[in-house]
Write a protein that holds these residues in place. Structure first.
Motif, PDB file in Angstrom:
ATOM      1  N   GLN A   1      22.106  45.507  64.904  1.00 53.96           N
ATOM      2  CA  GLN A   1      23.430  45.030  64.960  1.00 53.96           C
ATOM      3  C   GLN A   1      24.477  46.141  65.284  1.00 53.96           C
ATOM      4  O   GLN A   1      25.154  46.830  64.731  1.00 53.96           O
ATOM      5  CB  GLN A   1      23.692  44.345  63.644  1.00 53.96           C
ATOM      6  N   LEU A   2      24.497  45.984  66.741  1.00 53.23           N
ATOM      7  CA  LEU A   2      25.530  47.091  67.167  1.00 53.23           C
ATOM      8  C   LEU A   2      27.060  46.302  67.354  1.00 53.23           C
ATOM      9  O   LEU A   2      27.526  45.928  68.500  1.00 53.23           O
ATOM     10  CB  LEU A   2      25.334  47.746  68.609  1.00 53.23           C
ATOM     11  N   TYR A   3      27.572  46.227  66.294  1.00 52.60           N
ATOM     12  CA  TYR A   3      28.928  45.366  66.163  1.00 52.60           C
ATOM     13  C   TYR A   3      30.018  46.407  66.660  1.00 52.60           C
ATOM     14  O   TYR A   3      31.274  45.960  66.353  1.00 52.60           O
ATOM     15  CB  TYR A   3      29.052  44.722  64.788  1.00 52.60           C
ATOM     16  N   TRP A   4      29.990  47.624  66.875  1.00 55.14           N
ATOM     17  CA  TRP A   4      31.191  48.395  66.992  1.00 55.14           C
ATOM     18  C   TRP A   4      31.678  48.271  68.440  1.00 55.14           C
ATOM     19  O   TRP A   4      30.868  47.937  69.146  1.00 55.14           O
ATOM     20  CB  TRP A   4      30.631  49.866  66.460  1.00 55.14           C
ATOM     21  N   GLU A   5      32.660  49.013  68.419  1.00 53.24           N
ATOM     22  CA  GLU A   5      33.150  49.136  70.037  1.00 53.24           C
ATOM     23  C   GLU A   5      32.807  50.473  70.618  1.00 53.24           C
ATOM     24  O   GLU A   5      32.504  51.365  69.980  1.00 53.24           O
ATOM     25  CB  GLU A   5      34.678  49.103  70.220  1.00 53.24           C
ATOM     26  N   ILE A   6      33.027  50.673  72.045  1.00 52.33           N
ATOM     27  CA  ILE A   6      32.456  51.817  72.829  1.00 52.33           C
ATOM     28  C   ILE A   6      33.829  52.500  72.321  1.00 52.33           C
ATOM     29  O   ILE A   6      34.887  52.383  72.496  1.00 52.33           O
ATOM     30  CB  ILE A   6      32.557  51.316  74.288  1.00 52.33           C
ATOM     31  N   GLY A   7      33.434  53.913  72.179  1.00 45.18           N
ATOM     32  CA  GLY A   7      34.364  54.890  71.489  1.00 45.18           C
ATOM     33  C   GLY A   7      34.708  54.964  70.138  1.00 45.18           C
ATOM     34  O   GLY A   7      35.450  55.705  69.859  1.00 45.18           O
TER      35      GLY A   7
END
Length: 509
Positions: free
Chosen positions: A305-311
């Protein structure tokens, strides 16, 4: 699948009845991100209460609308939550009806229906897979105040512990693993599911001031393990392996998938293996050794679950997708995408745009990333930030086959036979006969239709030539004036999406 005989009068009768809703050709320009094989999933959850208070007809209408919109977006698999707290959104003799369906745990829906069976039928009609999603250990959510008399926490309170307002089936008690596997076998045996899916709830997420009350079980079942963290991981390892075996003993073709929390370990915990992140960890905090399951082949696909944003400073999306691509390629790797967060944050290189383009570019640059699962389905249906529009017009605007799983089955079925165009009362139709199949791994469940211009090289690796996928042995041709020549190729798919050789036919449209 029934084989339709090549009797033209019979074809005319059957096709008149069946062609309503059949797929037609599309002239939409294929998106640069199109892949021939790609898992394009969406989670439909119930634990948020979106179905509580709805009548049977209202819930079916809501789900039908969601499935129709997701189908337009190119989604080819639905992960449907059917067991949020040791309960059931299906007819079960083992666990009570879910309050997230009827508002009261143990109360059957009225008018009566079986949501899981209904969803299987609806998804398969739309060419989608249906993966039944269970939460294995959670026995009560924080907002549930009354349990049914046949709930496991009522019948066996000694096998449950309380933690931060939750009830958890104690993973350290062997009987609980057996119990969950009984539930899994029951689902897989009675329902034509394509997959069995669990998410990231193993041992509970850490809560300040809370301690997992399992010291007694550690003493009883330590199996010579001296560190309680290692013992907890051992318990979850045993569970994952046991569930995998339970599924495949009943139906070898049902896929077992896990969607773990997005960070395996931070570099400060594992300098040679961890990601450059600073957040909660599967291995250390949830006692889930996901890479062990992947590398031992205990699961069939993995959806971090890669629910974060780039950066993101603590858990950068780009860092994590590259990390998972590097370390989890021993099984098909799909990426869990947060739709709302993706469109909330600007692209770091183009602040006028949100991050959908940048994320999908990463997907297609990384060879082990074989698909995407959308969190959550309704956000895509609501077209937040035009996310759904971009799926249906750019990224997923052509049908896609499921990724291969040769570790389950790698033998292609026989090809269709008798391919011919037939005029019917409903128009010009391409018809064929299903190949024979005696075993589950020979049975044909779907067909792929390709179209090529006359004289064009036939290249079935080029996904832009796929015009339709169907469960029916026919396809309605987009006839215009009979002046344009095309070559159509039809292939057969088995349960594991192994593709047969093609059979071709020249057609004037």
């Amino acid at each position: 699948m029934k084989t339709i005989k090549q009797n033209l009068s019979l074809w005319a009768v059957l096709l008149a009845a069946l062609l309503v809703g059949s797929c037609g050709s599309s002239d939409v320009t294929v998106g640069e991100g199109s892949s021939k094989r790609e898992f394009r999933g969406a989670w439909i959850q119930c634990v948020n209460g979106q179905f509580q208070g709805l009548s049977t007809a209202e819930m079916q209408s809501t789900l039908s609308y969601q499935l129709d919109e997701l189908s337009k977006d190119g989604v080819n698999a639905i992960i449907f939550q059917v067991r949020p707290e040791c309960d059931a959104l299906y007819a079960s003799n083992l666990e009570p009806w879910s309050k997230f369906l009827t508002g009261q745990q143990g109360k059957a829906p009225q008018p009566y229906w079986d949501p899981l069976q209904w969803m299987i039928t609806q998804c398969h009609q739309r060419g989608m897979e249906l993966h039944a999603w269970i939460n294995p250990y959670r026995a009560k959510t924080k907002n549930t105040n009354k349990l049914a008399n046949n709930h496991i926490a009522v019948t066996h309170p000694e096998r449950v512990f309380s933690y931060d307002g939750l009830y958890i089936l104690n993973p350290g008690i062997p009987e609980n693993r057996d119990y969950i596997c009984d539930v899994v076998r029951d689902i897989v045996r009675r329902y034509d599911v394509d997959g069995l899916h669990i998410d990231d709830y193993f041992y509970p997420y850490p809560a300040a001031g809370q301690k997992i009350p399992d010291s007694k079980e550690f003493q009883m079942y330590s199996n010579g393990i001296s560190d309680i963290g290692d013992w907890r991981r051992y318990n979850v390892d045993l569970f994952i392996k046991q569930v995998s075996e339970a599924i495949h003993q009943v139906k070898p073709w049902v896929k077992f998938g896990v969607s773990p929390f997005g960070i395996y370990r931070n570099q400060k915990s594992a300098p040679n293996l961890g990601s450059r992140t600073n957040g909660l960890q599967n291995y250390d905090d949830l006692y889930a050794d996901v890479l062990k399951w992947v590398n031992n082949g205990w699961i069939d696909y993995c959806v971090p679950q890669l629910y974060w944003e780039i950066g993101n400073k603590a858990a950068d999306y780009k860092e994590l997708i590259v990390w998972w691509n590097k370390h989890a390629g021993n099984r098909p790797l799909y990426i869990g995408e947060d739709v709302e967060r993706t469109v909330k944050y600007p692209d770091v290189t183009n602040p006028q745009s949100h991050q959908q383009f940048a994320k999908y570019s990463l997907h297609h640059q990384l060879p082990n990333v074989k698909g995407t699962v959308l969190w959550y389905a309704k956000a895509a249906v609501d077209n937040v930030g035009q996310y759904g529009t971009m799926l249906r017009t750019k990224y997923w605007n052509r049908p896609a086959l499921q990724p291969l799983m040769p570790f389950i089955d790698d033998k292609a079925p026989n090809k269709p036979t008798g391919l011919k165009p037939v005029w019917t009362s409903d128009g010009y139709v391409l018809c064929w006969t299903a190949p024979s199949g005696k075993k589950w791994n020979d049975e044909v469940v779907k067909y792929v239709i390709y179209r090529f211009a006359n004289g064009e090289q036939i290249n079935m690796d080029d996904a832009s030539h796929i015009v339709a996928m169907t469960t029916q042995p026919f396809y309605k041709l987009p006839y215009k004036d009979g002046k344009s020549k095309y070559i159509y190729v039809v292939t057969a798919l088995d349960r594991m999406s192994n593709e047969s050789k093609g059979v071709k036919k020249k057609v004037k449209l």
